[in-house]
Design a protein around this motif. Structure first.
Motif, mmCIF file in Angstrom:
data_model
loop_
_atom_site.group_PDB
_atom_site.id
_atom_site.type_symbol
_atom_site.label_atom_id
_atom_site.label_comp_id
_atom_site.label_asym_id
_atom_site.label_seq_id
_atom_site.Cartn_x
_atom_site.Cartn_y
_atom_site.Cartn_z
ATOM 1 N N UNK A 251 0.046 1.789 6.247
ATOM 2 C CA UNK A 251 0.831 3.071 7.640
ATOM 3 C C UNK A 251 -0.434 3.529 7.795
ATOM 4 N N UNK A 252 -1.796 3.722 6.910
ATOM 5 C CA UNK A 252 -2.818 4.283 8.089
ATOM 6 C C UNK A 252 -3.936 3.249 8.403
ATOM 7 N N UNK A 253 -3.798 1.932 7.832
ATOM 8 C CA UNK A 253 -4.306 1.325 9.183
ATOM 9 C C UNK A 253 -4.001 0.301 10.537
ATOM 10 N N UNK A 254 -2.791 1.005 10.239
ATOM 11 C CA UNK A 254 -1.494 0.660 11.694
ATOM 12 C C UNK A 254 -2.039 2.049 13.229
ATOM 13 N N UNK A 255 -3.075 3.325 11.999
ATOM 14 C CA UNK A 255 -2.956 3.885 13.398
ATOM 15 C C UNK A 255 -4.670 4.680 13.314
ATOM 16 N N UNK A 256 -5.177 4.599 11.909
ATOM 17 C CA UNK A 256 -6.561 4.623 12.119
ATOM 18 C C UNK A 256 -7.787 4.390 13.347
ATOM 19 N N UNK A 321 0.148 11.931 -0.359
ATOM 20 C CA UNK A 321 1.354 12.379 0.719
ATOM 21 C C UNK A 321 0.406 12.788 2.315
ATOM 22 N N UNK A 322 -0.754 13.142 1.820
ATOM 23 C CA UNK A 322 -1.633 13.467 3.445
ATOM 24 C C UNK A 322 -1.649 12.210 3.845
ATOM 25 N N UNK A 323 -2.397 11.438 3.603
ATOM 26 C CA UNK A 323 -2.507 9.709 4.561
ATOM 27 C C UNK A 323 -1.200 9.729 5.180
ATOM 28 N N UNK A 324 -0.079 9.823 3.884
ATOM 29 C CA UNK A 324 1.515 9.600 4.702
ATOM 30 C C UNK A 324 1.414 10.464 6.748
ATOM 31 N N UNK A 325 1.626 11.642 5.416
ATOM 32 C CA UNK A 325 1.948 12.349 6.963
ATOM 33 C C UNK A 325 1.354 13.235 8.133
ATOM 34 N N UNK A 326 0.401 13.119 7.429
ATOM 35 C CA UNK A 326 -1.284 12.482 8.450
ATOM 36 C C UNK A 326 -0.495 12.590 10.349
ATOM 37 N N UNK A 327 -0.474 11.161 10.500
ATOM 38 C CA UNK A 327 0.187 10.467 11.985
ATOM 39 C C UNK A 327 1.098 11.377 11.749
ATOM 40 N N UNK A 408 0.109 -1.941 15.036
ATOM 41 C CA UNK A 408 0.048 -0.589 15.085
ATOM 42 C C UNK A 408 -0.503 -0.203 16.805
ATOM 43 N N UNK A 409 -1.645 -1.706 17.222
ATOM 44 C CA UNK A 409 -1.938 -1.476 18.548
ATOM 45 C C UNK A 409 -0.896 -2.496 19.677
ATOM 46 N N UNK A 410 -0.662 -3.375 19.041
ATOM 47 C CA UNK A 410 1.467 -3.082 19.904
ATOM 48 C C UNK A 410 1.963 -2.682 20.074
ATOM 49 N N UNK A 411 2.665 -1.400 19.352
ATOM 50 C CA UNK A 411 3.544 -0.198 19.331
ATOM 51 C C UNK A 411 2.714 0.638 19.891
ATOM 52 N N UNK A 412 1.530 0.691 20.078
ATOM 53 C CA UNK A 412 1.093 2.818 20.528
ATOM 54 C C UNK A 412 1.559 2.006 21.727
ATOM 55 N N UNK A 428 3.495 7.655 20.063
ATOM 56 C CA UNK A 428 4.390 8.514 18.862
ATOM 57 C C UNK A 428 5.387 7.462 18.359
ATOM 58 N N UNK A 429 5.745 6.208 18.929
ATOM 59 C CA UNK A 429 6.433 5.193 17.525
ATOM 60 C C UNK A 429 5.606 4.994 16.980
ATOM 61 N N UNK A 430 4.097 4.379 16.792
ATOM 62 C CA UNK A 430 3.439 3.590 15.834
ATOM 63 C C UNK A 430 2.591 4.673 15.635
#
Length: 456
Positions: A251-256, A321-327, A408-412, A428-430
């Motif tokens: 999940x973090x890698x999708x948006x990092x 939890x922090x990793x997960x909710x931050x995005x 993540x790039x495709x979704x973004x 927002x989707x990514x």
């Protein structure tokens, strides 16, 4: 005489400058210099790609390429070090990283080469820039495990992390200063030039000052069969941690690599600071990274000591939890300077800038849990197998998360899509889906994760 607990503290790495032999000093300085260079540049690469005309899909592929390198570099890097010696290997790795920074610096000019877009050179530069980081990951874990008692593992890792992440604090501030002074272009290219200079100085210092006549990194790499054997013999107690960690990191890698674009392009967060004055979104992003790391440094040792009372598992779960909710929290922050109320702060109204700054400060807590996380990884290993366990763990985790940034790039890049009856834009989707995946990892770890016996 000092006890083991008294000797293992956050300032121990800095005291080593005065107390330990020259080889340790040289390698510590090199680690600091390269970490400074990586942190000055790495988090801005998504913005640099955008500046050079790349699409979100290309940026995502770059992130996945970085994941691939993280997965495959450590084994051949260690094998090469065993074959040619650590002194020569350190020199080659350092030169390669320095050349990578220089390729990034020259990418706009290299774009004149027919058939190769300017951003294409950033991929080549990444393959080189990451070379130094491939050296000794497993060995570092094993050394800490051998040096401290089982009940002090988290504190021992906090000590080494504090030294390395001090560079992570200073790097973004240097980048912010140059970008504020000169704008993103040419300011960020100046940042890349400074990173290359740090890398070159560190490489020369290693070559001239480092003496490795008695250095040994263990047995040579025995091929793919060794990797398979290491995976089969991985302690069973690590499997729930590995599954949960992999989902959180996916999940973090999708948006990092897109966080910089959300801050500078999607939210366009800026600030006017005392003494410094106005900072545009690009420069202010560096300040946000420094805030994040300052919180990490301030809380790393206290959180590691807290783990002795509550156990490693709760501390690791908090970091997850922090990793997960931050995005999701970041992408839903109000834009345009609109104030927002924060229920957890008693309904206090915060401006967009203050709210985003608070989010990055909270994000620093994910790093505070890293020492406990590392202790939970290496703790179950046998005394002489810590490095192999760590190598196997990270090989699996990093291999599975390779495609995360591409997804993540495709979704973004999507214009908009319907989700549960509402129209949602690509960013927002990514970022929202990244949080969903991360929370799945948190739930799995909380349900099935095991506590280390020494902390139970």
């Amino acid at each position: 005489m000092a006890t083991d607990e008294e000797r293992v503290d956050a300032l121990a790495p800095f005291r080593q400058f005065l107390a330990l032999e020259r080889d340790v000093l040289v390698l510590s300085l090199a680690m600091f210099a390269f970490s400074l260079g990586f942190q000055m540049t790495g988090r801005y690469m998504g913005r640099y790609f955008e500046f050079l005309g790349a699409t979100s899909v290309v940026i995502g592929l770059y992130g996945s390429f970085g994941n691939l390198i993280s997965a495959v570099y450590p084994y051949p890097g260690g094998a090469l070090s065993d074959r040619i010696g650590s002194r020569t290997a350190l020199t080659l790795f350092g030169l390669a990283s320095t050349l990578g920074f220089l390729l990034w610096f020259g990418a706009p000019a290299f774009g004149a080469v027919p058939g190769v877009p300017a951003w294409g050179w950033l991929f080549v530069g990444l393959a080189l820039a990451q070379a130094w980081k491939s050296f000794g990951l497993g060995a570092t874990f094993a050394i800490v495990k051998q040096s401290v008692p089982p009940t002090e593992l988290a504190t021992g890792f906090a000590s080494t992390e504090t030294f390395r992440r001090t560079a992570f604090l200073l790097g973004p501030l240097l980048a912010a200063g140059l970008i504020a002074a000169y704008g993103f272009d040419p300011g960020f290219r100046y940042v890349l030039g400074v990173a290359a200079a740090f890398g070159l100085v560190a490489t020369v210092a290693q070559r001239v000052l480092y003496e490795a006549s008695e250095d040994s990194l263990g047995k040579s790499f025995e091929g793919v069969s060794q990797v398979v054997d290491d995976l089969r013999t991985m302690p069973a107690t690590l499997r729930p941690l590995l599954v949960g960690d992999t989902l959180v990191r996916f999940g973090n890698g999708m948006v990092y690599v897109f966080v910089v674009l959300v801050v500078t392009q999607y939210l366009e967060v800026s600030a006017t600071l005392p003494v410094v004055g106005y900072l545009g979104p690009d420069a202010f992003f560096g300040v946000l990274l420094a805030v994040e790391m300052a919180v990490a440094l301030a809380t790393m040792v206290p959180v590691a000591k807290l783990a002795k009372r509550v156990g490693l598992k709760p501390v690791v779960a908090l970091g997850f939890v922090v990793y997960a909710v931050f995005p999701a929290l970041l992408v839903t922050a109000p834009d345009g300077g609109v104030a927002a109320t924060v229920p957890l702060l008693g309904g206090v109204s915060l401006s967009e800038t203050a709210l985003v700054t608070l989010l990055f400060a909270v994000s620093g807590l994910r790093f505070a849990g890293l020492p406990a996380h590392k202790a939970l990884i290496v703790g179950p290993a046998e005394a002489d197998a810590g490095g192999r366990v760590v190598g196997s763990y990270y090989l699996v985790r990093n291999a599975i998360t390779i495609p995360s940034a591409a997804v993540g790039g495709w979704l973004y890049g999507l214009e908009s899509t319907r989700v549960v009856g509402a129209t949602v834009g690509g960013p927002a989707l990514a970022f929202g889906l990244a949080t969903v995946v991360g929370l799945g990892g948190v739930a799995y770890f909380v349900a099935f994760g095991r506590e280390l016996d020494a902390y139970a």
